[in-house]
Scaffold this motif. Structure first.
Motif, short mmCIF file in Angstrom:
data_model
loop_
_atom_site.label_atom_id
_atom_site.label_comp_id
_atom_site.label_asym_id
_atom_site.label_seq_id
_atom_site.Cartn_x
_atom_site.Cartn_y
_atom_site.Cartn_z
N VAL A 385 39.89 -38.68 -78.58
CA VAL A 385 40.11 -40.13 -78.52
C VAL A 385 40.06 -40.74 -79.92
CG1 VAL A 385 39.29 -42.28 -77.48
CG2 VAL A 385 38.99 -40.13 -76.26
N HIS A 386 39.22 -40.22 -80.77
CA HIS A 386 39.09 -40.68 -82.16
C HIS A 386 38.62 -39.50 -82.99
CE1 HIS A 386 34.53 -41.09 -82.27
NE2 HIS A 386 34.80 -40.77 -81.02
N ARG A 387 38.76 -39.61 -84.30
CA ARG A 387 38.41 -38.49 -85.18
C ARG A 387 37.36 -38.89 -86.20
NH1 ARG A 387 44.20 -35.58 -86.72
NH2 ARG A 387 45.17 -35.74 -84.66
N LEU A 388 36.70 -37.88 -86.70
CA LEU A 388 35.85 -38.03 -87.88
C LEU A 388 36.43 -37.14 -88.97
CD1 LEU A 388 32.21 -37.85 -86.43
CD2 LEU A 388 33.50 -39.89 -87.05
N ASP A 389 36.34 -37.59 -90.23
CA ASP A 389 36.74 -36.72 -91.34
C ASP A 389 35.98 -35.41 -91.27
OD1 ASP A 389 38.33 -38.74 -92.27
OD2 ASP A 389 36.94 -39.40 -93.83
N GLN A 390 36.58 -34.35 -91.80
CA GLN A 390 35.93 -33.05 -91.80
C GLN A 390 34.54 -33.12 -92.42
OE1 GLN A 390 38.09 -30.01 -93.90
NE2 GLN A 390 36.73 -28.36 -93.26
N ASP A 391 34.39 -33.89 -93.49
CA ASP A 391 33.11 -33.95 -94.21
C ASP A 391 32.09 -34.87 -93.56
OD1 ASP A 391 34.21 -32.23 -96.09
OD2 ASP A 391 34.98 -33.87 -97.31
N ARG A 484 40.72 -47.34 -89.71
CA ARG A 484 41.70 -46.74 -90.61
C ARG A 484 41.17 -45.44 -91.22
NH1 ARG A 484 44.77 -49.84 -87.94
NH2 ARG A 484 44.73 -52.04 -88.51
N SER A 485 42.08 -44.57 -91.58
CA SER A 485 41.71 -43.31 -92.21
C SER A 485 40.96 -43.57 -93.52
CB SER A 485 42.97 -42.49 -92.47
OG SER A 485 42.65 -41.25 -93.05
N HIS A 486 39.81 -42.90 -93.68
CA HIS A 486 38.97 -43.00 -94.89
C HIS A 486 38.48 -44.43 -95.16
CE1 HIS A 486 40.78 -39.13 -96.90
NE2 HIS A 486 40.36 -38.93 -95.66
N HIS A 518 27.32 -40.45 -91.86
CA HIS A 518 27.00 -39.95 -90.51
C HIS A 518 27.29 -41.03 -89.48
CE1 HIS A 518 24.94 -37.59 -87.44
NE2 HIS A 518 24.26 -38.68 -87.09
N SER A 519 28.05 -40.66 -88.44
CA SER A 519 28.29 -41.55 -87.32
C SER A 519 27.08 -41.48 -86.38
CB SER A 519 29.57 -41.14 -86.58
OG SER A 519 29.75 -41.92 -85.42
N ARG A 520 26.23 -42.50 -86.45
CA ARG A 520 24.93 -42.40 -85.78
C ARG A 520 24.95 -42.89 -84.33
NH1 ARG A 520 19.18 -45.51 -86.57
NH2 ARG A 520 17.93 -43.89 -85.62
N GLU A 521 25.75 -43.93 -84.05
CA GLU A 521 25.64 -44.55 -82.74
C GLU A 521 27.01 -45.02 -82.25
OE1 GLU A 521 22.19 -47.29 -81.93
OE2 GLU A 521 23.82 -48.76 -81.76
N VAL A 522 27.20 -44.96 -80.92
CA VAL A 522 28.43 -45.47 -80.33
C VAL A 522 28.09 -46.18 -79.02
CG1 VAL A 522 28.94 -43.33 -79.07
CG2 VAL A 522 30.80 -44.90 -79.63
#
Length: 543
Positions: A385-391, A484-486, A518-522
């Motif tokens: 559904v959505h992405r996170l950067d590799q890092d 948006r990307s980055h 870090h994506s901590r919460e959704v």
């Protein structure tokens, strides 16, 4: 070449660093620092220019032994910089009439300018404009008069019903003849006006046709000149092979070399080294001066060679040189656990480790999607559904069915899904909270990097709140309103944003053991049960 004094700590590498993703080794940094000191002493005015530029050093071993470095700057030859021993351009762009095609282009330019500035052409252009306006107005006025006259004749015809028959017939005949004559007069007048306009068009057209023909010839000669430049713009490589710039790019799968190809620092350095029989050992490129408005560049910081212009060139030039493999082809997610935070028959929420891809790449298949498919073989639909950067580490939502994916994706489109990230910035910032609005667009010459662009960029909004500060760093909470990307990386690093890169950002800051983002919460609504969901993880780093 500037000779270097070395000691035991200045270890020389067995292989050259991959030029598009690397951290300069100690000996290269030493050379770069020496050049920076020379720039401060001899060219202090560079830091006061409207924008800076990239400089580069190449550590080399000359034929006679010893160790030294070559230096170069990106862009065309700048005589005011040549007080330092910079290597020459790979190819000097033609000036004056160095090529026969250039002489022809210059001659055509002179004739075009002479024609466009001549009294006869200007008069013909003005006369055409004047006559075009006059004829349009005159014909329109004549048509209006004819229409008014016809309206009057129609009125007389209607009223003639009360006249004696003989008198009425005579009036109707006169009105008919009058209408026919006025119609012929209008047609003659219209033809006359159009003929006057046609003569003015012909007078102007002779000039215009000649000018357009010359411009077509100039375009043809310009193409021929470009081809001639391509043929003389030769890059050498470590095997002693020379290729012109057009062939270098077509062999790499790019039809046309981009503007400025070959004018970056790295190609100049390798070209001179190969011409002089020197062995390249290590490279370092850094930005010097104020940052540009769009890209993220910091004074004195190191950056890898660009991809759009330099990757095809360096792919050729480094043949015959032992180069380390591209580290981006390494699977940094291998052996790392993908933690499941929530799961049911409709979706899975995972905690992605730093280094793992969200979706399979061209060379690396291991990813969040691949792992979920392995665990849930009956999952269908797009899933991601959505992405996170590799890092970037942290929370990702993965749908297990087409319906769940569609409903979750709609929440993202409606911006009803709320995400919270935590990051550590490279330095303390003065602000405590606020918002960043910087439109972003892909940097086509340096993929996958993004840049700020107010004309072509897509709107991007980030809210932030400082959580903790030390003398050297900032722990910050980030809420991206757009996706948006980055976005977070650029909004933190850019001079018009927080002007503080995220620690470990190998694209917009300084590489480290990881990207401290870090994506901590959704927070979202379950697509099938409509139940509000709030999922949180622990932050895997501290300030």
């Amino acid at each position: 070449m500037v000779y270097l004094t070395t000691n035991e700590q200045d270890l020389l590498p067995d292989s050259f660093e991959y030029p598009h993703f690397y951290t300069p080794i100690a000996i290269a940094k030493k050379a770069a620092l020496d050049l920076q000191n020379r720039l401060k002493q001899n060219l202090p005015e560079l830091v006061d220019q409207p924008t800076g530029r990239m400089f580069g050093v190449l550590v080399v071993q000359p034929k006679g032994g010893g160790l030294g470095y070559l230096s170069a700057y990106s862009g065309e030859l700048q005589p005011e910089l040549e007080i330092l021993p910079f290597v020459p351009p790979v190819h000097k762009l033609p000036k004056g009439e160095d090529f026969p095609e250039m002489a022809a282009i210059n001659a055509i330019n002179k004739e075009v300018i002479a024609l466009e500035e001549s009294d006869a052409f200007i008069s013909a252009e003005q006369q055409l404009k004047k006559i075009a306006e006059e004829t349009k107005e005159n014909i329109l006025a004549a048509k209006k008069a004819a229409k008014k006259s016809k309206f009057e004749r129609d009125r007389l015809r209607k009223e003639s019903i009360h006249l004696p028959e003989k008198e009425r017939q005579k009036l109707l005949e006169d009105l008919s003849n009058q209408g026919a004559n006025e119609g012929m007069d209008l047609r003659r007048f219209t033809r006359s006006e159009n003929l006057r306009l046609e003569k003015a068009i012909n007078v102007y057209g002779k000039f215009h046709e000649r000018i357009e023909m010359l411009k077509t010839q100039r375009k043809t000669k310009s193409i021929e000149l470009q081809e001639a430049i391509f043929k003389s713009f030769i890059f050498l490589n470590g095997e002693g092979e020379g290729k012109n710039v057009k062939t270098v790019f077509t062999d790499f799968g790019v039809n046309e070399p981009p503007a400025g190809a070959g004018e970056c620092a790295a190609p100049k350095l390798f070209q001179y080294a190969f011409q002089q029989g020197m062995k390249p050992m290590a490279l370092a490129e850094f930005w010097w001066g104020p940052p540009p408005n769009s890209e993220i560049r910091e004074h004195g910081k190191f950056y890898p060679a660009c991809k759009g212009k330099c990757r095809p060139i360096l792919a050729h030039m480094l043949k015959g040189v032992s180069v380390k493999p591209n580290p981006l082809l390494e699977n940094f997610g291998a052996g790392k656990k993908l933690e499941v935070l929530f799961e049911d028959e409709h979706l899975v929420v995972v905690n992605k480790p730093a280094g793992m891809l969200s979706v399979p790449g061209r060379h690396i298949k291991d990813s969040v999607k691949a792992r979920i498919l392995e665990k849930y073989p009956n999952a269908n639909g797009p899933m991601i559904v959505h992405r996170l950067d590799q890092d970037t580490s942290g929370i990702m939502i993965v749908a297990l069915s087409k319906k769940a994916h569609k409903l979750l994706q709609q929440q993202f489109l409606d911006r009803t899904i709320h995400k919270t990230y935590f990051a550590i910035l490279e330095k303390p910032i003065e602000e405590t909270s606020g918002k960043i609005e910087l439109p972003l667009v892909l940097d086509i010459h340096n993929r996958p990097m993004q840049m700020v662009h107010y004309e072509h960029g897509r709107p991007a909004l980030t809210l932030y709140e400082v959580i903790q500060k030390t003398a050297n760093q900032t722990l910050i909470k980030l809420n991206p309103i757009t996706g948006r990307s980055h976005q977070l990386r650029v909004h933190c690093a850019h001079q018009l944003g927080l002007h503080a890169p995220i620690v470990g950002d190998n694209l917009y800051g300084t590489p480290s053991e990881r990207l401290f983002l870090h994506s901590r919460e959704v927070e979202f609504v379950h697509p099938m049960t409509n139940k509000p969901m709030k999922i949180r993880t622990e932050i895997p780093f501290t300030i």
